[in-house]
Design a protein around this motif. Sequence first.
Motif, short mmCIF file in Angstrom:
data_model
loop_
_atom_site.label_atom_id
_atom_site.label_comp_id
_atom_site.label_asym_id
_atom_site.label_seq_id
_atom_site.Cartn_x
_atom_site.Cartn_y
_atom_site.Cartn_z
N ASP A 25 0.78 -1.45 0.01
CA ASP A 25 -0.09 -0.10 -0.08
C ASP A 25 0.76 1.21 0.11
O ASP A 25 2.05 1.26 0.52
CB ASP A 25 -0.87 -0.11 1.43
CG ASP A 25 -1.78 -1.16 1.35
OD1 ASP A 25 -2.10 -1.78 0.28
OD2 ASP A 25 -2.25 -1.60 2.27
N GLN A 26 0.40 2.32 -0.65
CA GLN A 26 0.99 3.60 -0.68
C GLN A 26 0.76 4.18 0.92
O GLN A 26 -0.43 4.27 1.45
CB GLN A 26 0.39 4.63 -1.58
CG GLN A 26 0.78 4.17 -3.07
CD GLN A 26 0.51 5.15 -3.80
OE1 GLN A 26 -0.24 6.23 -3.47
NE2 GLN A 26 0.81 5.12 -5.28
N VAL A 27 1.73 4.50 1.59
CA VAL A 27 1.87 5.11 3.05
C VAL A 27 2.51 6.19 2.96
O VAL A 27 3.57 6.53 2.41
CB VAL A 27 2.35 3.93 3.89
CG1 VAL A 27 2.35 4.58 5.34
CG2 VAL A 27 1.42 2.74 3.82
N LEU A 28 1.98 7.25 3.62
CA LEU A 28 2.47 8.45 3.96
C LEU A 28 2.40 8.84 5.58
O LEU A 28 1.27 8.82 6.38
CB LEU A 28 1.99 9.78 3.28
CG LEU A 28 2.52 11.05 3.61
CD1 LEU A 28 3.96 11.34 3.22
CD2 LEU A 28 1.77 12.17 2.95
N TYR A 29 3.48 8.48 6.25
CA TYR A 29 3.59 8.59 7.86
C TYR A 29 4.34 9.97 8.08
O TYR A 29 5.45 9.96 7.97
CB TYR A 29 4.24 7.34 8.27
CG TYR A 29 4.11 7.24 9.76
CD1 TYR A 29 3.34 7.89 10.53
CD2 TYR A 29 5.34 6.53 10.53
CE1 TYR A 29 3.44 7.81 11.85
CE2 TYR A 29 5.47 6.39 11.94
CZ TYR A 29 4.46 6.98 12.70
OH TYR A 29 4.57 6.87 13.87
N VAL A 30 3.43 10.79 8.62
CA VAL A 30 3.94 12.26 8.95
C VAL A 30 3.90 12.53 10.58
O VAL A 30 2.88 11.91 11.03
CB VAL A 30 3.48 13.05 8.15
CG1 VAL A 30 3.92 13.14 6.89
CG2 VAL A 30 2.12 13.38 8.47
N CYS A 31 4.70 13.21 11.08
CA CYS A 31 4.43 13.72 12.42
C CYS A 31 5.41 14.93 12.53
O CYS A 31 6.29 15.46 11.62
CB CYS A 31 5.31 12.56 13.29
SG CYS A 31 4.98 12.95 14.93
N ASP A 74 7.87 9.21 7.07
CA ASP A 74 8.39 9.81 5.94
C ASP A 74 8.69 11.27 5.74
O ASP A 74 9.56 11.61 5.13
CB ASP A 74 7.06 9.74 4.88
CG ASP A 74 6.82 8.21 4.68
OD1 ASP A 74 7.55 7.41 3.90
OD2 ASP A 74 5.67 7.78 5.15
N HIS A 75 8.18 11.85 7.04
CA HIS A 75 8.57 13.19 7.09
C HIS A 75 8.23 13.63 8.51
O HIS A 75 7.10 13.45 9.07
CB HIS A 75 7.74 14.22 6.34
CG HIS A 75 7.93 15.88 6.24
ND1 HIS A 75 9.15 16.28 5.98
CD2 HIS A 75 7.27 16.76 6.79
CE1 HIS A 75 9.29 17.52 6.27
NE2 HIS A 75 8.22 17.75 6.74
N PHE A 76 9.30 14.32 9.33
CA PHE A 76 9.32 14.66 10.45
C PHE A 76 9.51 16.29 10.41
O PHE A 76 10.39 16.61 10.43
CB PHE A 76 10.21 14.06 11.68
CG PHE A 76 9.93 14.32 12.93
CD1 PHE A 76 8.91 14.13 13.63
CD2 PHE A 76 11.01 15.39 13.59
CE1 PHE A 76 8.72 14.59 14.66
CE2 PHE A 76 10.84 15.65 14.90
CZ PHE A 76 9.62 15.36 15.63
N PRO A 82 6.28 26.24 5.61
CA PRO A 82 5.25 26.74 4.66
C PRO A 82 4.51 25.68 4.12
O PRO A 82 3.31 26.00 3.85
CB PRO A 82 6.24 27.42 3.52
CG PRO A 82 7.34 27.45 4.33
CD PRO A 82 7.63 26.41 5.22
N GLU A 83 4.91 24.45 3.68
CA GLU A 83 4.06 23.49 3.25
C GLU A 83 2.98 23.12 4.22
O GLU A 83 1.85 22.82 3.80
CB GLU A 83 4.96 22.09 2.92
CG GLU A 83 6.16 22.45 2.22
CD GLU A 83 7.38 23.08 2.59
OE1 GLU A 83 8.31 23.10 1.98
OE2 GLU A 83 7.34 23.11 3.64
N GLN A 84 3.38 23.05 5.36
CA GLN A 84 2.06 22.82 6.46
C GLN A 84 1.08 23.75 6.48
O GLN A 84 -0.17 23.49 6.54
CB GLN A 84 2.89 22.75 7.79
CG GLN A 84 1.83 22.82 9.00
CD GLN A 84 1.32 21.41 9.27
OE1 GLN A 84 1.70 20.47 8.84
NE2 GLN A 84 0.08 21.42 10.11
N LYS A 85 1.34 25.03 6.28
CA LYS A 85 0.47 26.09 6.14
C LYS A 85 -0.32 25.88 4.64
O LYS A 85 -1.63 26.06 5.02
CB LYS A 85 1.04 27.48 5.90
CG LYS A 85 0.11 28.61 5.71
CD LYS A 85 1.02 29.99 5.99
CE LYS A 85 0.27 31.05 5.93
NZ LYS A 85 0.79 32.45 5.98
N GLU A 86 0.25 25.68 3.70
CA GLU A 86 -0.47 25.55 2.17
C GLU A 86 -1.41 24.32 2.40
O GLU A 86 -2.37 24.46 2.00
CB GLU A 86 0.57 25.28 1.30
CG GLU A 86 0.12 25.00 -0.22
CD GLU A 86 1.25 25.04 -1.08
OE1 GLU A 86 1.11 24.07 -1.76
OE2 GLU A 86 2.37 25.58 -0.96
#
Length: 145
Positions: A25-31, A74-76, A82-86
């Motif tokens: 599966d495609q997974v995007l795990y962010v924190c 995948d991203h901490f 700026p990406e978070q705001k967008e």
Amino acid sequence: PHLGNIIGCVLSADCYARYRRLRGDQVLYVCGTDEYGTATETKALEEKLTPRQICDKYHVIHKEVYDWFDIAFDHFGRTSEPEQKEVCQALFKTIHNNGYTYEKTIDQLYSPALNKFLADRFVVGTCPKCKYDDARGDQCDKCGA
């Protein structure tokens, strides 16, 4: 992060993300580090720093701890990115444009001395359920209310 945080949510989510990846599966795990939360404000006041300075300090420490536990984000990131705001603004606009938001007036405690509205954890008083005299506005450590 404390061990309860890692075991209670980060590790279980990491296991689930790894499981889903193994299934193809495609997974995007962010924190990330929340620079706008009450916990950050509380810690900043305690250490006599700004919330940004607190996050500059603890983001690095938390990243090192998560790396030590081999947590596979995948991203901490940080909520100030700026990406978070967008992404958040796009998500809100979609929800709002589809009619899922509404306006509501609420009462909130205000401190003239601090010149700000108070989050629940800044409010100390008596629990209405068990009468414990050191309860917070959002929880009572004695009875759990």
